[in-house]
Motif scaffolding. Sequence first.
Motif, PDB file in Angstrom:
ATOM      1  N   LEU A 168       1.238  13.234  -8.951  1.00 35.91           N
ATOM      2  CA  LEU A 168       0.497  14.274  -8.241  1.00 35.91           C
ATOM      3  C   LEU A 168       1.092  15.641  -8.551  1.00 35.91           C
ATOM      4  O   LEU A 168       2.264  15.898  -8.244  1.00 35.91           O
ATOM      5  CB  LEU A 168       0.559  14.011  -6.729  1.00 35.91           C
ATOM      6  CG  LEU A 168      -0.357  14.840  -5.845  1.00 35.91           C
ATOM      7  CD1 LEU A 168      -1.812  14.484  -6.131  1.00 35.91           C
ATOM      8  CD2 LEU A 168      -0.025  14.604  -4.378  1.00 35.91           C
ATOM      9  N   PRO A 169       0.347  16.554  -9.167  1.00 40.55           N
ATOM     10  CA  PRO A 169       0.874  17.895  -9.476  1.00 40.55           C
ATOM     11  C   PRO A 169       1.225  18.650  -8.204  1.00 40.55           C
ATOM     12  O   PRO A 169       0.543  18.520  -7.180  1.00 40.55           O
ATOM     13  CB  PRO A 169      -0.289  18.572 -10.225  1.00 40.55           C
ATOM     14  CG  PRO A 169      -1.170  17.459 -10.682  1.00 40.55           C
ATOM     15  CD  PRO A 169      -1.021  16.369  -9.661  1.00 40.55           C
ATOM     16  N   PHE A 214      10.417  10.479  -7.088  1.00 38.62           N
ATOM     17  CA  PHE A 214      11.133  10.013  -8.274  1.00 38.62           C
ATOM     18  C   PHE A 214      12.507   9.486  -7.913  1.00 38.62           C
ATOM     19  O   PHE A 214      12.935   8.433  -8.401  1.00 38.62           O
ATOM     20  CB  PHE A 214      11.255  11.142  -9.296  1.00 38.62           C
ATOM     21  CG  PHE A 214      12.125  10.795 -10.476  1.00 38.62           C
ATOM     22  CD1 PHE A 214      11.658   9.940 -11.471  1.00 38.62           C
ATOM     23  CD2 PHE A 214      13.412  11.293 -10.575  1.00 38.62           C
ATOM     24  CE1 PHE A 214      12.463   9.608 -12.557  1.00 38.62           C
ATOM     25  CE2 PHE A 214      14.223  10.966 -11.654  1.00 38.62           C
ATOM     26  CZ  PHE A 214      13.744  10.115 -12.647  1.00 38.62           C
ATOM     27  N   PHE A 215      13.217  10.197  -7.054  1.00 40.96           N
ATOM     28  CA  PHE A 215      14.556   9.765  -6.657  1.00 40.96           C
ATOM     29  C   PHE A 215      14.494   8.471  -5.838  1.00 40.96           C
ATOM     30  O   PHE A 215      15.366   7.605  -5.963  1.00 40.96           O
ATOM     31  CB  PHE A 215      15.251  10.866  -5.852  1.00 40.96           C
ATOM     32  CG  PHE A 215      15.520  12.116  -6.645  1.00 40.96           C
ATOM     33  CD1 PHE A 215      15.870  12.043  -7.985  1.00 40.96           C
ATOM     34  CD2 PHE A 215      15.428  13.369  -6.057  1.00 40.96           C
ATOM     35  CE1 PHE A 215      16.118  13.188  -8.726  1.00 40.96           C
ATOM     36  CE2 PHE A 215      15.677  14.515  -6.777  1.00 40.96           C
ATOM     37  CZ  PHE A 215      16.019  14.425  -8.119  1.00 40.96           C
ATOM     38  N   ILE A 220       0.835  -1.204   0.000  1.00 40.37           N
ATOM     39  CA  ILE A 220       0.000   0.000   0.000  1.00 40.37           C
ATOM     40  C   ILE A 220       0.865   1.247   0.000  1.00 40.37           C
ATOM     41  O   ILE A 220       0.608   2.212  -0.744  1.00 40.37           O
ATOM     42  CB  ILE A 220      -0.942  -0.004   1.215  1.00 40.37           C
ATOM     43  CG1 ILE A 220      -1.903  -1.192   1.134  1.00 40.37           C
ATOM     44  CG2 ILE A 220      -1.717   1.307   1.308  1.00 40.37           C
ATOM     45  CD1 ILE A 220      -2.802  -1.326   2.344  1.00 40.37           C
ATOM     46  N   LEU A 221       1.908   1.246   0.831  1.00 33.69           N
ATOM     47  CA  LEU A 221       2.795   2.405   0.904  1.00 33.69           C
ATOM     48  C   LEU A 221       3.532   2.619  -0.422  1.00 33.69           C
ATOM     49  O   LEU A 221       3.723   3.762  -0.860  1.00 33.69           O
ATOM     50  CB  LEU A 221       3.804   2.226   2.037  1.00 33.69           C
ATOM     51  CG  LEU A 221       3.231   2.298   3.452  1.00 33.69           C
ATOM     52  CD1 LEU A 221       4.318   2.001   4.485  1.00 33.69           C
ATOM     53  CD2 LEU A 221       2.617   3.670   3.706  1.00 33.69           C
ATOM     54  N   PHE A 222       3.932   1.520  -1.062  1.00 30.96           N
ATOM     55  CA  PHE A 222       4.617   1.659  -2.350  1.00 30.96           C
ATOM     56  C   PHE A 222       3.654   2.204  -3.417  1.00 30.96           C
ATOM     57  O   PHE A 222       4.054   3.007  -4.267  1.00 30.96           O
ATOM     58  CB  PHE A 222       5.182   0.311  -2.801  1.00 30.96           C
ATOM     59  CG  PHE A 222       6.013   0.395  -4.053  1.00 30.96           C
ATOM     60  CD1 PHE A 222       7.290   0.941  -4.022  1.00 30.96           C
ATOM     61  CD2 PHE A 222       5.515  -0.062  -5.259  1.00 30.96           C
ATOM     62  CE1 PHE A 222       8.056   1.022  -5.168  1.00 30.96           C
ATOM     63  CE2 PHE A 222       6.276   0.016  -6.415  1.00 30.96           C
ATOM     64  CZ  PHE A 222       7.553   0.557  -6.372  1.00 30.96           C
ATOM     65  N   ALA A 223       2.395   1.777  -3.344  1.00 30.31           N
ATOM     66  CA  ALA A 223       1.394   2.308  -4.272  1.00 30.31           C
ATOM     67  C   ALA A 223       1.194   3.806  -4.048  1.00 30.31           C
ATOM     68  O   ALA A 223       1.045   4.573  -5.012  1.00 30.31           O
ATOM     69  CB  ALA A 223       0.078   1.563  -4.104  1.00 30.31           C
ATOM     70  N   LEU A 276       3.479   5.828  -2.884  1.00 30.28           N
ATOM     71  CA  LEU A 276       4.692   6.448  -3.416  1.00 30.28           C
ATOM     72  C   LEU A 276       4.584   6.643  -4.916  1.00 30.28           C
ATOM     73  O   LEU A 276       4.897   7.718  -5.445  1.00 30.28           O
ATOM     74  CB  LEU A 276       5.906   5.581  -3.081  1.00 30.28           C
ATOM     75  CG  LEU A 276       7.244   6.026  -3.696  1.00 30.28           C
ATOM     76  CD1 LEU A 276       7.715   7.328  -3.065  1.00 30.28           C
ATOM     77  CD2 LEU A 276       8.309   4.948  -3.519  1.00 30.28           C
ATOM     78  N   MET A 277       4.143   5.626  -5.625  1.00 28.82           N
ATOM     79  CA  MET A 277       4.012   5.721  -7.074  1.00 28.82           C
ATOM     80  C   MET A 277       2.928   6.727  -7.462  1.00 28.82           C
ATOM     81  O   MET A 277       3.042   7.414  -8.484  1.00 28.82           O
ATOM     82  CB  MET A 277       3.691   4.345  -7.660  1.00 28.82           C
ATOM     83  CG  MET A 277       4.775   3.301  -7.424  1.00 28.82           C
ATOM     84  SD  MET A 277       6.387   3.823  -8.028  1.00 28.82           S
ATOM     85  CE  MET A 277       6.062   4.024  -9.773  1.00 28.82           C
ATOM     86  N   ALA A 278       1.876   6.806  -6.643  1.00 27.10           N
ATOM     87  CA  ALA A 278       0.796   7.750  -6.951  1.00 27.10           C
ATOM     88  C   ALA A 278       1.279   9.192  -6.850  1.00 27.10           C
ATOM     89  O   ALA A 278       0.851  10.058  -7.626  1.00 27.10           O
ATOM     90  CB  ALA A 278      -0.379   7.518  -6.018  1.00 27.10           C
TER      91      ALA A 278
END
Length: 282
Positions: free
Chosen positions: A122-123, A158-159, A111-114, A116-118
């Motif tokens: 996010l603008p 991203f990093f 869930i946490l990784f999802a 992070l990817m979300a």
Amino acid sequence: MKTKSSKRIRDIIYYVFVISLGFTMLYPVLWLVSSSLKPEPEIFGNAVSLIPSEIDWMNYVEGWAGFGGIGFGTYFRNTFIIVGIVVIGTLLTGSVVAYGFARLEFRGKAILFACLMATLMLPIQVTLIPQYIVFNNIGWVNTFYPLIIPAFVGGQPFFIFLMIQFIRGIPKELDEAAIVDGATKMQIFWKIILPLLKPALVTVAIFSFMWTWDDFMGPLIYLNNASLHTVSLALRNFMDATGSTNWGPLLAMSTLSIIPQIVLFLIFQKQIVGGIATTGLK
């Protein structure tokens, strides 16, 4: 003979095309440097030419003197302080979080990784107002804290993802061998993962430096005192709201502002390419 002649013609066409394309891409930078040395009437009076009729160093003298009693050296100092601390925070936080996602197993990891990817999609405008309200309530507006603390708390998604991909490419057998020798998870991170993570860390440091150096929105929102302004804000201050712009000093300081990034890129360009190429991104 005919084959060699055809190959030579193809090579000539190729190099002419590449050189022409390279010159086209470099022309804005060349024009910036050239115009910074021109007298102001000549900047747009003879805009196409890259060769000034006379070299005018006063643009640099006037630009470095700044305005409002604040020299441009102050703006460079502020920028280097913010950039340096942000880079350190990004490397520390990003590497630890990336190690946790890439190597450790814990409840809620998926869930946490999802999440992070979300956040990658996010603008920044979505979180701008809530962040400002929080920082204003705790009295951090008009300080460097809103610009540097997030690097130590949340890091750049991203990093983090970049380093996760790199760590996943490191054989897990190294971790298992260290565990057999009695190493803890933290010791594995500091003594095995972190040294092998160097190419990705260099890449992250360079991009973090460039993005923070070029940041305009953050300093514009949080820094009201002119003595705290960064280079990006100072360059904007050369432009008067009435339409009057001191173009000579503006272009001169713009030229100086891109030198750190160019030098950094020239020194570490191999590490940038190597770091990205070995992260497993496709």
